[in-house]
Structure formats: C-alpha cells, structure tokens
Design an enzyme around this catalytic site. Structure first.
Site, PDB file in Angstrom:
ATOM      1  CG  ASP A  19      45.833  60.868  98.060  1.00  0.00           C
ATOM      2  OD1 ASP A  19      46.392  60.905  96.949  1.00  0.00           O
ATOM      3  OD2 ASP A  19      45.035  59.974  98.408  1.00  0.00           O
ATOM      4  CG  ASN A  21      46.710  59.522  93.405  1.00  0.00           C
ATOM      5  OD1 ASN A  21      46.677  59.467  94.628  1.00  0.00           O
ATOM      6  ND2 ASN A  21      47.725  59.070  92.690  1.00  0.00           N
ATOM      7  CG  ASP A  23      47.973  57.034  96.179  1.00  0.00           C
ATOM      8  OD1 ASP A  23      47.788  58.019  96.933  1.00  0.00           O
ATOM      9  OD2 ASP A  23      49.017  56.882  95.508  1.00  0.00           O
ATOM     10  CG  ASP A  27      49.454  63.187  95.184  1.00  0.00           C
ATOM     11  OD1 ASP A  27      49.119  64.391  95.198  1.00  0.00           O
ATOM     12  OD2 ASP A  27      48.629  62.257  95.070  1.00  0.00           O
ATOM     13  CG  ASP A 197      68.856  63.297 106.697  1.00  0.00           C
ATOM     14  OD1 ASP A 197      67.969  63.666 107.470  1.00  0.00           O
ATOM     15  OD2 ASP A 197      69.336  62.139 106.689  1.00  0.00           O
ATOM     16  CD  GLU A 254      68.601  65.913 110.713  1.00  0.00           C
ATOM     17  OE1 GLU A 254      67.668  65.550 111.439  1.00  0.00           O
ATOM     18  OE2 GLU A 254      69.052  65.225 109.778  1.00  0.00           O
TER      19      GLU A 254
END
Length: 556
Positions: A19, A21, A23, A27, A197, A254
C-alpha cells in the site's frame, strides 16, 4: 525455444502486496515501489490478479468494467507507468481475464435485467424456472443455489459463484465479440498475456439439465454440465484465431476438473487454444470425503502418482504449469511442509521438488520468504466470501464451531491473502494505515527485509532455483522418470536431456530417512547442483536424508 516455457512467473494479489497511500489497500504505486525486489529475485513475468473496477463481492473477481482500473488501486495512468516500469526491467506483465462471469453491476447486466427484449438480455443466462422454482438443482461454487430470481423480469439468472457474479452467455456471438475486442484493447496497450479465470466453465450443456441427486438434496453440484463443456474447444480456438494468434503472448487457463487427456487438447500447440492450464488435482489430495473442508493428511504416494501423471502425460504434447500456492490456496509450507521447527527447510524442499520439474513455475507472493497460514481469533476477522459462506452453512447444520474453524485455518483462501510481510515494522511494512485484512502476527520473524539480508534464507534459495532454470536447459526441456513410487517419505525423480541427467531427491518427512538409488537407475553424479543442507562428498547411490532435505545432482 519458447519464452513462456523458460520463464518463471510471480503472482501478485494487488490488494495485499504493498500500500503506497496509507488506506490499508495495496495498490499499483505500491507494486511499482517493489519491482526491483522482484527483478532481484529473478522472475520474468508478473501476473496481476484483477485490478479492474469491482464491488469486491469476490475481491475483484466480480468485474464491473473490463477497461478501467479500480480507484482503490490507482488510475489507468498509474497502470501504464507500471507496465513501462516492468518492461523497462526486462520483465513481462500478464493480466487476469475473468469472462465466465461479470459483476451484476456491470453495464451489460444492468441493461440485461431491464427487460426480456433488451439488446443485452442474451449476454447472460436467463431462465423462467419451472413450477415456481429454480430452473435446475445446481449448487453455486460458493454454496446455495446457482440461480437468483430477479423481480424486474420475473426470471432467474445463472451464477456459478456469488449471486453478484452472473454468468456470461458464451452461446451469444455478440458477447464473444465484446470479449475479444476487450482483450485486444489490453494487448494493444502492450501486455504480454492472460491468466484466464475458470475459463473451462464458459460452455454449458444445452438445456441446463438437473444434476443427479440420489440423496434428494436441495442443491447439488452440476459441475459436469459446465466444466469442459461441449463447445469449450470451439470457443478457445475462436479466441485464439480472432485474438491470441495476432500477438506474442502467454496464456494459462484456470481449469477445475481438467484431466490430462483434456489438458492435452487445451495445450497442444497444433490445436491453437492455450499455452498451459492450471489443474487442481494435486491440490485436492488432502481433501477428505465431501471436499476441501473435510481434512485428511497428504499421502505422499498420491502426490507422486499425480504429478508424475501430469509430467509424463503432457511431455512432448502440451505444457505444464507448476504451482503450490495462489490466491485461492493455503500456504504450502503450512500444508505439505512444517511451518514451525522446519519452516525454512521444508519451504526450500517443496520449492526444489516443484521447480526441478518440466513446466512453467509460478511463485505466489510471500512464498519466496516462507509466509505461513494464519489463525485469526474470530470468524469476523475473515473476509473471503467462500469462507464466510461455508462457516454459515456448517453452523446451520449444527457442526462444532471449533471444528469448522480448524478447517478454515487449514484451507481458507484468506491464508494466501494476508498482507505481504515486508519488514518488522508495524503492519509488516505493508501499510501505514489499517490493513483491509489483518496481518499474520509472525511478521517480526518472517519478512522480506530479514530474508534478503540472510544469505541462507528461503528467498535466496528461490533466487538460486530461478538462476539454475536459466542456465540449465535440462530443467526446462528434460523428460521425467519417477523413482521409488511406493516410498512413503521420499519423492525422487530423474530428468534427462541431450546426454545430461538430473537426480532430484526430496524428503517430505521430519525424520532422518535412508535413500537408496534403485539398482536399475543409471546415474553417475558430476556435482551437487543445489541442496538445502550442507553435504559432504559421499556415495550418491545411498545416503541418509535429514528432515525435509532436498538434493539435486547433475550428471549423466
């Protein structure tokens, strides 16, 4: 020579990686910060789990816009910078493609549910139902019915996963064209391939019949009616013809319930479908009666038989993907190793056993530093929809909550989703804020900073395995022969290529175990290529292996 055969892939689960930032959510800028770490590890390809806009009912696998970036992760400009930074380091980027289903908040579905004659109606699978009940008795992969009634048009839609993940209708050529255009949009931006997926779910048996139900249950698995369905190869060949064949890319599908014979079709280069598949057979060997939540210990003989079947079955025909971990699996060192006394040794042993096989290896974030399963105090600390649903279902059945939690500790998907452990500072250096899911409390001892600083760490062992793959073609291209199939503690095999051989010997137990090379095994050692204990010169045909020891000899 093919680049994706010679590559090592690293999977990033962005929400839990880094992360930038504060939060509490990983990201894109956080990923950029750590690219040098991945470059130093030696990986060639980064696979990103979904970073598209999503309501996050299934942590991003419910996509509401296929051609943008989720705000929590950053912007499309951040993503373009990430791609440039990855390519600038000589690495490649593979994106997740989730097109068996979308989010119910996707514009297509919002239109589809408005009326029965809406142009988008047939982008999804709608059905009237029968006798005032669901159209069939299929069970969702996340528990409960696979059908959801929609008041607006008074019909049901199919969702093989969450009710917020309606299945797309691949029988509709317009829908397929939308998907292909979207794929080309990303490929034209410069990405290097797709991980697809549950891609073998996209073709359903016509008529969507009831599944056999001898026990008279309300909902049962209808998987044989949608896994590897009647038009799946046709759809994938069309996708290859319309999209994939026009780019130099890597593809991996997958595919739950795929077997070797089907995988040969999917991965045979002459058939123009996919490069490789993720199969799940070896991930089900410690499932008891009734599936993954019923626990049983692994019988090593089963694992050897299974991986050998795939090694020999696809050799010269298709291509294997090699993995122990991903965002849907518990941590392998806690599962097939020993995450207490022998965490370092067993993590190195498991890596050796896998990386010396033929196929493209996948490393899941944290695997290279030996991250372990987590035991949260309360079910309230868990975030995964599958885990929360199974807890609720088993509680309603009157099962002991302590027993349910033991199954979750062993098999829950959040085991692989706890934040990456970067250092020993608060929240493992993942975030300066409150993490979206709790950090495993062993981060002061297990973290990347410690691992990079210790030349004997799991991290440096992975670096060595990756470097060996780049310098020894036998690891990529050699054939495979299993030794000692009935041995209950040792997994040993031989690789052979152009007059050279590798002998790989791994001890899956915490005991000292005697290894003896079979008399009919023709192998003369030249040197120890890699091992997780220091080894003195000695007879390589017979030696005692230490707990979770691994040795690889090169010779002829």
């Amino acid at each position: 020579m093919t680049w994706w055969k010679e590559s090592v892939v690293y999977q990033i689960y962005p929400r839990s990686f880094k992360d930038s930032n504060g939060d509490g959510i990983g990201d894109i800028k956080g990923i950029i910060e750590k690219l040098d770490y991945l470059k130093d590890l030696g990986v060639d390809v980064i696979w990103l789990s979904p970073i598209y806009p999503s309501p996050n009912d299934d942590n991003g696998y419910d996509i509401s816009d296929y051609q943008d970036i989720m705000e929590e992760f950053g912007t499309i400009r951040d993503w373009e910078k990430l791609l440039d930074e990855i390519h600038g380091r000589g690495m490649k980027l593979v994106m997740d493609l989730v097109v068996n289903h979308s989010s119910d908040e996707h514009e297509w579905f919002q239109e589809s549910r408005k009326s029965k004659d809406n142009p988008y109606r047939d982008y999804y699978i709608w059905h009237q139902g029968k006798d005032g009940k669901e159209p069939n008795n299929w069970k969702s992969n996340f528990s409960g019915s696979a059908w959801q009634y929609d008041e607006e048009t008074q019909e049901y839609y199919l969702h093989l996963f969450s009710k917020k993940q309606p299945d797309l209708n691949w029988e509709n050529p317009k829908l397929r064209r939308e998907v292909y255009n979207m794929m080309m949009w990303w490929l034209d931006k410069g990405i290097d391939g797709f991980r697809m997926d549950v891609i073998n779910f996209i073709s359903k048996v016509p008529g969507l019949p009831d599944a056999p139900n001898p026990e008279g249950k309300k909902y049962v698995s209808g998987s044989k009616y949608y896994r590897n369905g009647p038009r799946i190869h046709e759809f994938l060949q069309e996708m290859n013809r319309e999209v994939l064949s026009k780019y130099d890319v890597m593809t991996v599908g997958e595919m739950p319930s795929v077997d070797v014979e089907e995988a040969k079709k999917y991965t045979n280069e002459a058939r123009n479908e996919l490069n490789m598949v993720f199969q799940f057979e070896h991930m089900g060997l410690d499932n008891g009666e009734g599936g993954k939540w019923n626990l049983k210990p692994l019988d090593l003989r089963d694992l050897k038989e299974n991986l050998t079947k795939w090694q020999t079955g696809l050799h010269g025909v298709g291509w294997n993907s090699l993995y122990w971990n991903n965002h849907d699996q518990p941590r392998i060192v806690s599962r097939f190793g020993n995450d207490k006394e022998y965490r370092v040794e067993s993590a190195k042993m498991l890596a050796t056993c896998l990386h010396m096989m033929q196929g493209t290896p996948y490393i899941y974030q944290g695997e290279e530093i030996g991250m372990t399963n987590v035991r949260f105090d309360s079910i309230d600390d868990y975030k995964d929809i599958e885990t929360l649903n199974i807890y609720k279902e088993k509680m309603e059945e009157g099962q002991d909550p302590t027993q349910i939690m033991e199954s979750i500790y062993a098999k829950g998907r959040d085991n692989g989703r706890t934040p990456f452990q970067w250092d020993a500072t608060k929240n493992a250096g993942f975030t300066t804020g409150e993490p979206w899911i709790k950090v495993n409390d062993n981060y002061p001892e297990i973290n990347a900073e410690q691992a990079v600083a210790d030349p004997e760490s799991i991290y440096h062992y992975y670096r060595e395995l990756i470097a060996l793959r780049k310098t020894h073609p036998i690891i990529v291209y050699g054939d495979y022969t299993l030794l000692l199939p009935e041995h209950e503690e040792i997994f040993a095999y031989v690789r052979a290529y152009e007059g050279e051989k590798l002998l790989v010997v791994t001890n899956f137990s915490q005991d000292n175990v005697e290894f003896q090379l079979p008399d009919d095994a023709d192998f003369t050692a030249k040197e120890l290529l890699i091992g997780n204990y220091s080894v003195s010169e000695g007879d390589i045909r017979r030696f005692t292996m230490k707990p979770f020891e691994a040795r690889v000899y090169i010779g002829k």
